[in-house]
Motif scaffolding. Sequence first.
Motif: not given
Ligand code: ZN
Length: 183
Positions: A53, A55, A64, A71
């Motif tokens: 993931d 971000h 999200e 996160h």
């Molecule tokens: Zn995420």
Amino acid sequence: MSNKALIIVDYSFDFIDDSGKLTCGKPGQEIETFITQRIKNYHNQQEIFFLMDLHYENDKFHPESKLFPNHNIHQTPGRELYGEVGRLYNSIKDQMNVHYLDKTRYDSFYGTPLDSLLRERQINDIEIVGVCTDICILHTAVSAYNLGYNITIPIRGVASFNQDGHQWALSHFKNSLGAKVED
Ligand code: ZN
């Protein structure tokens, strides 16, 4: 030997460590040894994909951002692979059969070259491990099903912060996606 791939989803510090930003906590930590064993099992001759993931800080356009705290932020320790899995990755990452792909959605196929890389290698069978069973593992498994892959999900290789969601997802993998859900 038929071509198989191991896909490890989101096994980062933020998702696993007690002090992680969006942690699964103990259930996530309890699958560490199993995932390490699966990596060792695959790494000599078959393909391994680490999906992680990604971000960016305060990215208000990401869907999200309305659902979860920040996160797995780019270039932070929270985004590093956790524990023994991270150490093992560091020791094998230069091998041609070991891949690391960023993803920006729950689904490991969405916006990533995962499907192309698997098809180039004539891989039809994939084993998915990591977290969370009912979020990123679920969305990845649904795409794998739609794309025609044979799916294996080991019960000891997936975890969630939500035990009801975890159990529901395991039955969905088996009954609706035709996955091999095994001990
Ligand atoms: Zn995420």
